[in-house]
Design a protein around this motif. Structure first.
Motif, PDB file in Angstrom:
ATOM      1  N   GLN A 520       0.825  -1.208   0.000  1.00 29.60           N
ATOM      2  CA  GLN A 520       0.000   0.000   0.000  1.00 29.60           C
ATOM      3  C   GLN A 520       0.860   1.259   0.000  1.00 29.60           C
ATOM      4  O   GLN A 520       0.553   2.234  -0.695  1.00 29.60           O
ATOM      5  CB  GLN A 520      -0.934  -0.005   1.209  1.00 29.60           C
ATOM      6  CG  GLN A 520      -2.020  -1.062   1.133  1.00 29.60           C
ATOM      7  CD  GLN A 520      -2.915  -1.087   2.363  1.00 29.60           C
ATOM      8  OE1 GLN A 520      -2.918  -0.148   3.158  1.00 29.60           O
ATOM      9  NE2 GLN A 520      -3.672  -2.158   2.533  1.00 29.60           N
ATOM     10  N   ALA A 521       1.947   1.245   0.792  1.00 30.97           N
ATOM     11  CA  ALA A 521       2.837   2.409   0.841  1.00 30.97           C
ATOM     12  C   ALA A 521       3.472   2.665  -0.516  1.00 30.97           C
ATOM     13  O   ALA A 521       3.550   3.822  -0.974  1.00 30.97           O
ATOM     14  CB  ALA A 521       3.916   2.195   1.907  1.00 30.97           C
ATOM     15  N   THR A 522       3.915   1.614  -1.160  1.00 26.42           N
ATOM     16  CA  THR A 522       4.552   1.756  -2.472  1.00 26.42           C
ATOM     17  C   THR A 522       3.565   2.269  -3.509  1.00 26.42           C
ATOM     18  O   THR A 522       3.875   3.158  -4.315  1.00 26.42           O
ATOM     19  CB  THR A 522       5.156   0.409  -2.915  1.00 26.42           C
ATOM     20  OG1 THR A 522       6.075  -0.057  -1.910  1.00 26.42           O
ATOM     21  CG2 THR A 522       5.888   0.549  -4.236  1.00 26.42           C
ATOM     22  N   ALA A 523       2.342   1.716  -3.483  1.00 21.96           N
ATOM     23  CA  ALA A 523       1.324   2.148  -4.441  1.00 21.96           C
ATOM     24  C   ALA A 523       0.949   3.611  -4.226  1.00 21.96           C
ATOM     25  O   ALA A 523       0.853   4.389  -5.183  1.00 21.96           O
ATOM     26  CB  ALA A 523       0.082   1.259  -4.318  1.00 21.96           C
ATOM     27  N   ARG A 524       0.741   4.005  -2.973  1.00 21.74           N
ATOM     28  CA  ARG A 524       0.366   5.394  -2.686  1.00 21.74           C
ATOM     29  C   ARG A 524       1.490   6.341  -3.103  1.00 21.74           C
ATOM     30  O   ARG A 524       1.241   7.438  -3.620  1.00 21.74           O
ATOM     31  CB  ARG A 524       0.069   5.559  -1.183  1.00 21.74           C
ATOM     32  CG  ARG A 524      -1.212   4.905  -0.699  1.00 21.74           C
ATOM     33  CD  ARG A 524      -2.351   5.862  -0.442  1.00 21.74           C
ATOM     34  NE  ARG A 524      -2.100   6.870   0.541  1.00 21.74           N
ATOM     35  CZ  ARG A 524      -2.586   6.853   1.785  1.00 21.74           C
ATOM     36  NH1 ARG A 524      -3.346   5.835   2.202  1.00 21.74           N
ATOM     37  NH2 ARG A 524      -2.368   7.865   2.596  1.00 21.74           N
ATOM     38  N   TYR A 525       2.728   5.931  -2.876  1.00 23.18           N
ATOM     39  CA  TYR A 525       3.869   6.770  -3.254  1.00 23.18           C
ATOM     40  C   TYR A 525       3.941   6.923  -4.777  1.00 23.18           C
ATOM     41  O   TYR A 525       4.096   8.033  -5.294  1.00 23.18           O
ATOM     42  CB  TYR A 525       5.163   6.157  -2.733  1.00 23.18           C
ATOM     43  CG  TYR A 525       6.405   6.899  -3.169  1.00 23.18           C
ATOM     44  CD1 TYR A 525       6.800   8.069  -2.529  1.00 23.18           C
ATOM     45  CD2 TYR A 525       7.177   6.435  -4.233  1.00 23.18           C
ATOM     46  CE1 TYR A 525       7.932   8.765  -2.940  1.00 23.18           C
ATOM     47  CE2 TYR A 525       8.308   7.117  -4.649  1.00 23.18           C
ATOM     48  CZ  TYR A 525       8.677   8.280  -3.999  1.00 23.18           C
ATOM     49  OH  TYR A 525       9.801   8.957  -4.412  1.00 23.18           O
ATOM     50  N   ASN A 526       3.822   5.816  -5.477  1.00 17.92           N
ATOM     51  CA  ASN A 526       3.918   5.861  -6.940  1.00 17.92           C
ATOM     52  C   ASN A 526       2.780   6.647  -7.570  1.00 17.92           C
ATOM     53  O   ASN A 526       2.947   7.266  -8.627  1.00 17.92           O
ATOM     54  CB  ASN A 526       3.951   4.439  -7.506  1.00 17.92           C
ATOM     55  CG  ASN A 526       5.262   3.739  -7.207  1.00 17.92           C
ATOM     56  OD1 ASN A 526       6.299   4.381  -7.031  1.00 17.92           O
ATOM     57  ND2 ASN A 526       5.235   2.413  -7.145  1.00 17.92           N
ATOM     58  N   GLU A 527       1.618   6.625  -6.907  1.00 21.75           N
ATOM     59  CA  GLU A 527       0.459   7.352  -7.434  1.00 21.75           C
ATOM     60  C   GLU A 527       0.379   8.775  -6.879  1.00 21.75           C
ATOM     61  O   GLU A 527      -0.550   9.512  -7.215  1.00 21.75           O
ATOM     62  CB  GLU A 527      -0.825   6.591  -7.082  1.00 21.75           C
ATOM     63  CG  GLU A 527      -0.916   5.222  -7.760  1.00 21.75           C
ATOM     64  CD  GLU A 527      -2.062   4.385  -7.226  1.00 21.75           C
ATOM     65  OE1 GLU A 527      -2.874   4.935  -6.437  1.00 21.75           O
ATOM     66  OE2 GLU A 527      -2.153   3.201  -7.576  1.00 21.75           O
ATOM     67  N   ALA A 528       1.355   9.136  -6.028  1.00 20.88           N
ATOM     68  CA  ALA A 528       1.363  10.474  -5.403  1.00 20.88           C
ATOM     69  C   ALA A 528       0.035  10.769  -4.733  1.00 20.88           C
ATOM     70  O   ALA A 528      -0.560  11.832  -4.908  1.00 20.88           O
ATOM     71  CB  ALA A 528       1.705  11.540  -6.424  1.00 20.88           C
ATOM     72  N   GLU A 529      -0.416   9.814  -3.922  1.00 19.20           N
ATOM     73  CA  GLU A 529      -1.719   9.941  -3.277  1.00 19.20           C
ATOM     74  C   GLU A 529      -1.559  10.146  -1.779  1.00 19.20           C
ATOM     75  O   GLU A 529      -1.225   9.223  -1.035  1.00 19.20           O
ATOM     76  CB  GLU A 529      -2.568   8.678  -3.537  1.00 19.20           C
ATOM     77  CG  GLU A 529      -3.961   8.761  -2.944  1.00 19.20           C
ATOM     78  CD  GLU A 529      -4.768   7.489  -3.183  1.00 19.20           C
ATOM     79  OE1 GLU A 529      -5.827   7.354  -2.561  1.00 19.20           O
ATOM     80  OE2 GLU A 529      -4.318   6.652  -3.983  1.00 19.20           O
ATOM     81  N   ASN A 530      -1.767  11.360  -1.325  1.00 21.22           N
ATOM     82  CA  ASN A 530      -1.735  11.680   0.106  1.00 21.22           C
ATOM     83  C   ASN A 530      -0.443  11.235   0.780  1.00 21.22           C
ATOM     84  O   ASN A 530      -0.450  10.591   1.821  1.00 21.22           O
ATOM     85  CB  ASN A 530      -2.935  11.062   0.820  1.00 21.22           C
ATOM     86  CG  ASN A 530      -4.242  11.629   0.321  1.00 21.22           C
ATOM     87  OD1 ASN A 530      -4.334  12.816   0.019  1.00 21.22           O
ATOM     88  ND2 ASN A 530      -5.246  10.795   0.199  1.00 21.22           N
ATOM     89  N   VAL A 531       0.661  11.600   0.178  1.00 18.52           N
ATOM     90  CA  VAL A 531       1.982  11.342   0.747  1.00 18.52           C
ATOM     91  C   VAL A 531       2.612  12.670   1.122  1.00 18.52           C
ATOM     92  O   VAL A 531       2.591  13.618   0.337  1.00 18.52           O
ATOM     93  CB  VAL A 531       2.912  10.621  -0.268  1.00 18.52           C
ATOM     94  CG1 VAL A 531       4.254  10.316   0.369  1.00 18.52           C
ATOM     95  CG2 VAL A 531       2.266   9.355  -0.771  1.00 18.52           C
ATOM     96  N   PHE A 532       3.163  12.732   2.325  1.00 19.59           N
ATOM     97  CA  PHE A 532       3.831  13.946   2.782  1.00 19.59           C
ATOM     98  C   PHE A 532       5.294  13.636   3.058  1.00 19.59           C
ATOM     99  O   PHE A 532       5.617  12.602   3.631  1.00 19.59           O
ATOM    100  CB  PHE A 532       3.168  14.489   4.051  1.00 19.59           C
ATOM    101  CG  PHE A 532       1.747  14.936   3.839  1.00 19.59           C
ATOM    102  CD1 PHE A 532       1.475  16.243   3.484  1.00 19.59           C
ATOM    103  CD2 PHE A 532       0.694  14.046   3.988  1.00 19.59           C
ATOM    104  CE1 PHE A 532       0.156  16.664   3.288  1.00 19.59           C
ATOM    105  CE2 PHE A 532      -0.616  14.449   3.793  1.00 19.59           C
ATOM    106  CZ  PHE A 532      -0.879  15.761   3.441  1.00 19.59           C
ATOM    107  N   GLU A 533       6.146  14.536   2.648  1.00 11.17           N
ATOM    108  CA  GLU A 533       7.580  14.325   2.864  1.00 11.17           C
ATOM    109  C   GLU A 533       8.193  15.542   3.551  1.00 11.17           C
ATOM    110  O   GLU A 533       7.877  16.677   3.162  1.00 11.17           O
ATOM    111  CB  GLU A 533       8.280  14.119   1.527  1.00 11.17           C
ATOM    112  CG  GLU A 533       9.757  13.825   1.689  1.00 11.17           C
ATOM    113  CD  GLU A 533      10.429  13.540   0.359  1.00 11.17           C
ATOM    114  OE1 GLU A 533       9.809  13.794  -0.692  1.00 11.17           O
ATOM    115  OE2 GLU A 533      11.566  13.064   0.368  1.00 11.17           O
TER     116      GLU A 533
END
Length: 533
Positions: A520-533
């Protein structure tokens, strides 16, 4: 590379931008001013003068603030009463014990005994909210903020509002307290002990261990002050960049996004440092049972040589230490660096506390928003910085005159006013008070010139990954590792499990839902979905 996702969030941020560029900058309740007192006049939700105060209940976590936890009735406290006068409100404050916060919050929602305003953490999907946002417990605030919260919209940055926003609907659900400098925690050291030991400020992990060994030789009871679950005792996990918190996910060379503790080599090295400290008596043998109150007591009583704490606590903890040990000197120093030449503690997200309005309080929601809007006014800043005029401070030639307290009662009161009771502010440090003392000036210098250059931050997902919610043993906190990992790490530090077994711990993590977390983390990151850095 920096990916900050904003799917569905554009609407909310557009409201922030438009509202922030319009409206007044009175800093009051969004209404008129009483010319006799130069204070905001009481108004109702339509901006008309009114006499009856707005009654509302609010839950607040005690946050280990002594003044609060020792107060026989916080609702009768003179500063609460003064706050009510200034804001034309009638508060029913419901305290939630700091160490029982999550359990008490879940119980509150389960019994439907929900106050008008609920204090939450740094987002809208934390476990303490028990799905309340998704279940429609709280009001969307967009229209209320646009009409009654203009000063809030101007004061609070977009990245903080983003944390309070449902990315699918664009609805803002919480009013955030903000932190402009994410590197808030610091390494503290007794410089009088350094001088006595003829040691320089250590820079590396190895140099730090050498200093701690010298402190032990000097008879310091706690060369390094440890604490339960490594809270405020994670110095060396930070040095090796394996904190494993909510915002500590990383993109690994295999293209997968995983918690930082999957860096097995550095994790083993960090655990090894704590095991060495435990074996050599550089950290208490009982550190795993030391809670926050005891931690502060052993530091301020002079029993510790080095520890970690929020930098903005320096004037308070430093003064209390000096009161107990007059010859003690303390300073904030750069955190020890690890193999990558960096160090420090986990960065905070831009929201430290947040406040949600119960749908059942809809009829008084406008006045509640005005109450919070007042929090960013100049009048509020003076009150929360110094207290009650002509009692705690005076005004001479148009300027406040205030003596910074150094006794325990006085510093406890200041922590209560500057930090706990001031619900919406930039909580990095109180500039008005800090500029008045040497320790305060040290805070300003530390934030500007030291802490801004250190600290660890990875990727964070808000709302949380579904798998983290589904598997509680894999769900980290903002400053604690997941229970499954923490349990094994403690066993390894105490010598009850070999550190060499750490790779097997990761296998256990994967077998108990960790594969889903990573997917899930990898998918959300690749899709730029609600990721904060």
């Amino acid at each position: 590379m920096k990916k900050i996702l904003a799917r569905g969030m554009i609407t909310a941020l557009a409201i922030t931008t438009i509202a922030g560029c319009s409206g007044n900058n009175s800093g009051g309740n969004g209404g008129s001013t009483n010319p006799a007192t130069n204070k905001p006049a009481a108004t109702n939700s339509g901006g008309e003068a009114k006499s009856d105060p707005t009654k509302f209940s609010i839950s607040l976590r005690t946050l280990n603030v002594s003044y609060v936890e020792k107060n026989p009735d916080i609702n009768k406290d003179k500063y609460v009463l003064e706050l009510e006068k200034m804001t034309n409100s009638d508060l029913d404050i419901r305290l939630i014990p700091h160490n029982e916060y999550q359990d008490k919050m879940i119980q509150m929602f389960a019994t439907n005994d929900i106050p008008d305003v609920v204090q939450g953490g740094g987002g809208i999907s934390g476990p303490e909210l028990a799905g309340a946002v998704e279940n429609g417990v709280f009001l969307p605030l967009n229209d209320l903020l646009e009409e009654h919260g203009q000063d809030l919209l101007k004061f609070i940055p977009k990245e903080a509002w983003a944390r309070m926003t449902d990315s699918k609907t664009g609805n803002i659900y919480g009013i955030p307290e903000v932190l402009s400098n994410p590197s808030r925690r610091a390494t503290w050291v007794r410089t009088d002990l350094l001088k006595k030991a003829n040691k320089e400020v250590p820079k590396t992990v190895e140099e730090t261990l050498d200093v701690l060994r010298t402190f032990k030789e000097l008879g310091v009871e706690h060369p390094y002050a440890g604490r339960q679950n490594f809270k405020y005792a994670d110095t060396f996990f930070g040095a090796y960049d394996v904190l494993g918190y909510l915002n500590s996910f990383k993109l690994f060379p295999d293209g997968q996004v995983k918690p930082s503790f999957f860096d097995s080599e550095n994790m083993k090295n960090a655990i090894g440092v704590y095991k060495t400290m435990h074996q050599e008596g550089l950290i208490s043998k009982e550190f795993a049972t030391i809670e926050s109150t005891d931690f502060k007591a052993l530091v301020t009583s002079g029993k510790a040589g080095m520890w970690s704490m929020n930098a903005n606590e320096l004037p308070i903890w430093g003064a209390q230490l000096k009161q107990n040990v007059p010859d003690a000197e303390v300073a904030l120093i750069p955190s020890p660096i690890g193999p990558d030449g960096k160090g420090g503690y986990g960065h905070y997200n831009p929201v430290t506390r947040s406040f949600f309005i119960n749908v059942a309080a809809k009829d008084k929601a406008a006045d509640i928003v005005k109450f919070f809007n007042w929090m960013v006014s100049e009048q509020a800043e003076l009150f929360f910085s110094f207290g009650i005029e002509n009692e705690d401070y005076k005004v001479e030639n148009g300027q406040p005159v205030f003596e910074v307290p150094t006794d325990t009662a006085g510093t406890d009161k200041m922590r209560y006013l500057n930090y706990w009771l001031w619900l919406v502010q930039d909580t990095t440090y109180n500039k008005r008070v800090s500029e008045l003392s040497e320790s305060g000036k040290q805070i300003i210098d530390a934030f500007d010139n030291m802490l801004s250059k250190e600290g660890r931050r990875g990727l964070e997902f808000e709302p949380r990954l579904d798998a983290l919610v589904q598997y509680p043993d894999l769900n980290p906190k903002s400053d604690e590792m997941p229970p499954l990992i923490l349990e094994h790490v403690l066993k390894m530090v105490y010598g009850r499990e070999p550190i060499e077994n750490y790779d097997k711990v990761l296998d256990e993590y994967l077998s108990k839902g960790g594969k889903e977390v990573i997917e899930q983390a990898t998918a959300r990151y690749n899709e730029a979905e609600n990721v904060f850095e």
